[in-house]
Design a protein around this motif. Structure first.
Motif, PDB file in Angstrom:
ATOM      1  N   THR A  55       0.836  -1.204   0.000  1.00  0.00           N
ATOM      2  CA  THR A  55       0.000   0.000   0.000  1.00  0.00           C
ATOM      3  C   THR A  55       0.868   1.250   0.000  1.00  0.00           C
ATOM      4  OG1 THR A  55      -1.777  -1.170   1.167  1.00  0.00           O
ATOM      5  CG2 THR A  55      -1.807   1.241   1.260  1.00  0.00           C
ATOM      6  N   LEU A  56       1.893   1.264   0.838  1.00  0.00           N
ATOM      7  CA  LEU A  56       2.812   2.407   0.894  1.00  0.00           C
ATOM      8  C   LEU A  56       3.519   2.604  -0.448  1.00  0.00           C
ATOM      9  CD1 LEU A  56       3.975   4.337   3.246  1.00  0.00           C
ATOM     10  CD2 LEU A  56       6.016   2.924   3.049  1.00  0.00           C
ATOM     11  N   ARG A  57       3.975   1.521  -1.025  1.00  0.00           N
ATOM     12  CA  ARG A  57       4.707   1.599  -2.299  1.00  0.00           C
ATOM     13  C   ARG A  57       3.801   2.056  -3.441  1.00  0.00           C
ATOM     14  NH1 ARG A  57       9.675  -0.785  -2.720  1.00  0.00           N
ATOM     15  NH2 ARG A  57       9.266  -1.537  -4.834  1.00  0.00           N
ATOM     16  N   MET A  58       2.508   1.788  -3.343  1.00  0.00           N
ATOM     17  CA  MET A  58       1.580   2.293  -4.360  1.00  0.00           C
ATOM     18  C   MET A  58       1.404   3.802  -4.244  1.00  0.00           C
ATOM     19  SD  MET A  58      -1.388  -0.529  -5.139  1.00  0.00           S
ATOM     20  CE  MET A  58      -1.891  -0.905  -3.463  1.00  0.00           C
ATOM     21  N   ILE A  59       1.462   4.338  -3.021  1.00  0.00           N
ATOM     22  CA  ILE A  59       1.425   5.799  -2.868  1.00  0.00           C
ATOM     23  C   ILE A  59       2.673   6.417  -3.493  1.00  0.00           C
ATOM     24  CG2 ILE A  59       1.374   7.722  -1.229  1.00  0.00           C
ATOM     25  CD1 ILE A  59      -0.021   5.832   0.766  1.00  0.00           C
ATOM     26  N   ALA A  60       3.809   5.754  -3.285  1.00  0.00           N
ATOM     27  CA  ALA A  60       5.080   6.269  -3.788  1.00  0.00           C
ATOM     28  C   ALA A  60       5.217   6.120  -5.300  1.00  0.00           C
ATOM     29  CB  ALA A  60       6.236   5.547  -3.097  1.00  0.00           C
ATOM     30  N   GLY A  61       4.442   5.232  -5.889  1.00  0.00           N
ATOM     31  CA  GLY A  61       4.585   4.960  -7.316  1.00  0.00           C
ATOM     32  C   GLY A  61       5.612   3.890  -7.610  1.00  0.00           C
ATOM     33  N   LEU A  62       6.040   3.177  -6.565  1.00  0.00           N
ATOM     34  CA  LEU A  62       7.002   2.084  -6.736  1.00  0.00           C
ATOM     35  C   LEU A  62       6.286   0.786  -7.114  1.00  0.00           C
ATOM     36  CD1 LEU A  62       9.315   2.859  -3.681  1.00  0.00           C
ATOM     37  CD2 LEU A  62       9.677   3.480  -6.083  1.00  0.00           C
ATOM     38  N   GLU A  63       4.980   0.739  -6.886  1.00  0.00           N
ATOM     39  CA  GLU A  63       4.115  -0.328  -7.378  1.00  0.00           C
ATOM     40  C   GLU A  63       2.899   0.334  -7.994  1.00  0.00           C
ATOM     41  OE1 GLU A  63       4.936  -3.374  -7.418  1.00  0.00           O
ATOM     42  OE2 GLU A  63       6.383  -3.671  -5.784  1.00  0.00           O
ATOM     43  N   MET A  64       2.363  -0.252  -9.034  1.00  0.00           N
ATOM     44  CA  MET A  64       1.186   0.292  -9.689  1.00  0.00           C
ATOM     45  C   MET A  64      -0.050  -0.524  -9.328  1.00  0.00           C
ATOM     46  SD  MET A  64       2.027   2.967 -11.260  1.00  0.00           S
ATOM     47  CE  MET A  64       3.540   3.803 -11.728  1.00  0.00           C
ATOM     48  N   ALA A  65      -1.142   0.170  -9.064  1.00  0.00           N
ATOM     49  CA  ALA A  65      -2.396  -0.510  -8.731  1.00  0.00           C
ATOM     50  C   ALA A  65      -2.893  -1.314  -9.919  1.00  0.00           C
ATOM     51  CB  ALA A  65      -3.448   0.510  -8.310  1.00  0.00           C
ATOM     52  N   THR A  66      -3.430  -2.481  -9.641  1.00  0.00           N
ATOM     53  CA  THR A  66      -4.037  -3.303 -10.693  1.00  0.00           C
ATOM     54  C   THR A  66      -5.397  -2.738 -11.087  1.00  0.00           C
ATOM     55  OG1 THR A  66      -2.926  -5.240  -9.764  1.00  0.00           O
ATOM     56  CG2 THR A  66      -4.727  -5.655 -11.300  1.00  0.00           C
ATOM     57  N   SER A  67      -6.129  -2.236 -10.105  1.00  0.00           N
ATOM     58  CA  SER A  67      -7.418  -1.590 -10.375  1.00  0.00           C
ATOM     59  C   SER A  67      -7.700  -0.577  -9.269  1.00  0.00           C
ATOM     60  CB  SER A  67      -8.547  -2.634 -10.444  1.00  0.00           C
ATOM     61  OG  SER A  67      -8.674  -3.316  -9.212  1.00  0.00           O
ATOM     62  N   GLY A  68      -8.664   0.319  -9.522  1.00  0.00           N
ATOM     63  CA  GLY A  68      -8.989   1.359  -8.563  1.00  0.00           C
ATOM     64  C   GLY A  68      -8.235   2.652  -8.854  1.00  0.00           C
ATOM     65  N   ARG A  69      -8.433   3.661  -7.983  1.00  0.00           N
ATOM     66  CA  ARG A  69      -7.800   4.968  -8.176  1.00  0.00           C
ATOM     67  C   ARG A  69      -7.054   5.394  -6.920  1.00  0.00           C
ATOM     68  NH1 ARG A  69     -10.453  10.059 -10.335  1.00  0.00           N
ATOM     69  NH2 ARG A  69     -11.681   9.923  -8.415  1.00  0.00           N
ATOM     70  N   ILE A  70      -5.925   6.088  -7.114  1.00  0.00           N
ATOM     71  CA  ILE A  70      -5.157   6.690  -6.031  1.00  0.00           C
ATOM     72  C   ILE A  70      -5.035   8.181  -6.323  1.00  0.00           C
ATOM     73  CG2 ILE A  70      -2.956   6.739  -4.791  1.00  0.00           C
ATOM     74  CD1 ILE A  70      -2.536   3.825  -5.733  1.00  0.00           C
ATOM     75  N   LEU A  71      -5.438   9.005  -5.371  1.00  0.00           N
ATOM     76  CA  LEU A  71      -5.358  10.451  -5.537  1.00  0.00           C
ATOM     77  C   LEU A  71      -4.471  11.059  -4.461  1.00  0.00           C
ATOM     78  CD1 LEU A  71      -8.590   9.541  -6.188  1.00  0.00           C
ATOM     79  CD2 LEU A  71      -8.593  11.929  -6.949  1.00  0.00           C
ATOM     80  N   ILE A  72      -3.626  12.001  -4.851  1.00  0.00           N
ATOM     81  CA  ILE A  72      -2.858  12.822  -3.916  1.00  0.00           C
ATOM     82  C   ILE A  72      -3.313  14.251  -4.141  1.00  0.00           C
ATOM     83  CG2 ILE A  72      -0.587  13.644  -3.217  1.00  0.00           C
ATOM     84  CD1 ILE A  72       0.566  10.972  -4.095  1.00  0.00           C
ATOM     85  N   GLY A  73      -3.931  14.845  -3.132  1.00  0.00           N
ATOM     86  CA  GLY A  73      -4.624  16.100  -3.348  1.00  0.00           C
ATOM     87  C   GLY A  73      -5.770  15.854  -4.305  1.00  0.00           C
ATOM     88  N   ALA A  74      -5.896  16.707  -5.314  1.00  0.00           N
ATOM     89  CA  ALA A  74      -6.964  16.540  -6.304  1.00  0.00           C
ATOM     90  C   ALA A  74      -6.489  15.777  -7.528  1.00  0.00           C
ATOM     91  CB  ALA A  74      -7.482  17.913  -6.724  1.00  0.00           C
ATOM     92  N   GLU A  75      -5.219  15.377  -7.542  1.00  0.00           N
ATOM     93  CA  GLU A  75      -4.642  14.754  -8.739  1.00  0.00           C
ATOM     94  C   GLU A  75      -4.728  13.235  -8.686  1.00  0.00           C
ATOM     95  OE1 GLU A  75      -0.542  14.919 -11.434  1.00  0.00           O
ATOM     96  OE2 GLU A  75      -0.509  15.644  -9.366  1.00  0.00           O
ATOM     97  N   ASP A  76      -5.214  12.663  -9.765  1.00  0.00           N
ATOM     98  CA  ASP A  76      -5.226  11.208  -9.918  1.00  0.00           C
ATOM     99  C   ASP A  76      -3.813  10.771 -10.316  1.00  0.00           C
ATOM    100  OD1 ASP A  76      -5.504   8.554 -10.679  1.00  0.00           O
ATOM    101  OD2 ASP A  76      -7.429   8.871 -11.685  1.00  0.00           O
ATOM    102  N   VAL A  77      -3.139  10.058  -9.400  1.00  0.00           N
ATOM    103  CA  VAL A  77      -1.747   9.653  -9.653  1.00  0.00           C
ATOM    104  C   VAL A  77      -1.641   8.160  -9.938  1.00  0.00           C
ATOM    105  CG1 VAL A  77      -0.861  11.521  -8.205  1.00  0.00           C
ATOM    106  CG2 VAL A  77      -1.232   9.245  -7.193  1.00  0.00           C
TER     107      VAL A  77
END
Length: 357
Positions: A55-77
């Motif tokens: 989960t932490l690595r998905m926030i960092a972008g070191l792993e990519m989500a298979t499905s779903g959305r991750i947002l930091i602020g208003a930006e879909d990352v």
């Protein structure tokens, strides 16, 4: 005199139905929803393999989500690489360059952020000052203690002024005394700067000490989210009760429920407490060791099978008809004798009912 200040651009983090699979069959994170408020320190806590580091690595972008959305602020990352996300990560291993000075280590990321040489140096010095290492800039990492090296790693992350600061088991390489000191430092810096921090640990005490909110994870999903006190005093099930601090899990029978107040029976001892939505029948009771009261007039019978003096308190193992319990008492001057029979009750703010399953 360096006047540069480290600023906070704290942003919230949101997971919407996020799943991460490795290959076809291994689900590391299973359809989780999570909201980390801006300026809060949220800890992902759980046993090995529960999904917290993924989960932490998905926030960092070191792993990519298979499905779903991750947002930091208003930006879909969700699909952005790590280099395009405004986050910094502090690793378990510190990841310092051994041939560079402390100041050069802290400056390293700034060289790629558009600052000139003078600004880079000023920001690095300000970062070291912030973590209590003013004057250490010319030393090599090998000349610092483990705690000091960890502070350098924190300074290196802070000077980039990230929207989100990530910590991956940051204290696991430190001894117990240093862990306590460094976790207090991290918490103080986070609060002073109003940083958004996501922090991973398997250490329950560490999580309770530093967090605004704790996310307890189990088997790739979220078991419970709450403040440290909410999780300690009102766990939703046996797993959370047993994982957050120590808990005695006792069998009981709910005899009657009225207005969400349950009357329970523990080996003949009757006690009333919130029913938490449960109805009559078999249930479990979670009782913290400090909330078992030895020597109550009203209670169930037990025998002391072990007594251990640990300086500030006595620790007792008790044997009752339904099994063993662990209790603590502050009275170290008049310890109870092994083999003695005692009556055990619950403190006023004591047990919590849990579902049987």
């Amino acid at each position: 005199m360096v006047e540069t200040q480290i600023a906070s651009k704290a942003a919230p983090v949101r997971f919407e139905n996020v799943t991460k699979k490795f290959g076809r069959d291994v689900i590391a994170v299973d359809n989780i929803d999570l909201h980390v408020e801006a300026g809060k320190l949220v800890t992902l806590l759980g046993p090995s393999g529960c999904g917290k580091t993924t989960t932490l690595r998905m926030i960092a972008g070191l792993e990519m989500a298979t499905s779903g959305r991750i947002l930091i602020g208003a930006e879909d990352v969700t699909n952005l690489p790590a280099t395009d996300r405004d986050v910094s990560m502090v690793f378990q291993s510190y990841a310092l360059f051994p041939h560079m000075t402390v100041l050069e280590n802290v400056s390293y990321g700034l060289k790629f952020s558009g600052f000139n040489k003078s600004e880079t140096r000023d920001r690095a010095i300000a970062g070291l000052d912030l973590v209590g290492l003013k004057g250490f800039g010319e030393r090599l990492p090998s000349e610092l203690s483990g705690g000091q090296q960890q502070r350098v790693a924190v300074a290196r992350a802070l000077v980039l002024e990230p929207q989100v600061l990530l910590f991956d088991e940051p204290l696991s390489n430190l001894d117990a005394k240093l862990r306590r000191q460094v976790r207090e430092d991290i918490r103080a810096i986070q609060q002073d700067l109003g940083l958004t921090v996501v922090y991973v640990t398997h250490d329950q005490e560490e999580a309770l000490a530093v967090s605004d909110e704790i996310v307890v994870m189990r088997n790739a999903s979220i078991a419970q989210i709450g403040t440290p006190r909410e999780l300690y005093d009102a766990p939703v099930d046996q797993f959370v009760a047993d994982f957050i601090g120590e808990a005695n899990i006792l069998p009981c029978t709910i005899e009657h429920v009225e207005n969400d107040l349950a009357r329970i029976n523990v080996d003949g001892y009757r006690y009333e407490l919130p029913a938490r939505g449960l109805s009559s029948g078999a249930a479990k009771l979670a009782v913290r060791p400090s909330r078992l009261v030895i020597g109550e007039k009203d209670g169930f019978q037990a025998r002391i099978s072990k007594a251990t003096y640990v300086g500030v308190r006595m620790e007792y193992t008790l044997e009752a008809a339904f099994g063993s319990m662990f209790a603590v008492q502050d009275d170290v001057d008049a310890p109870l004798e092994v083999g003695s029979d005692v009556t055990v009750g619950f403190s006023t703010k004591g047990p919590v009912l849990l579902p049987e399953a």
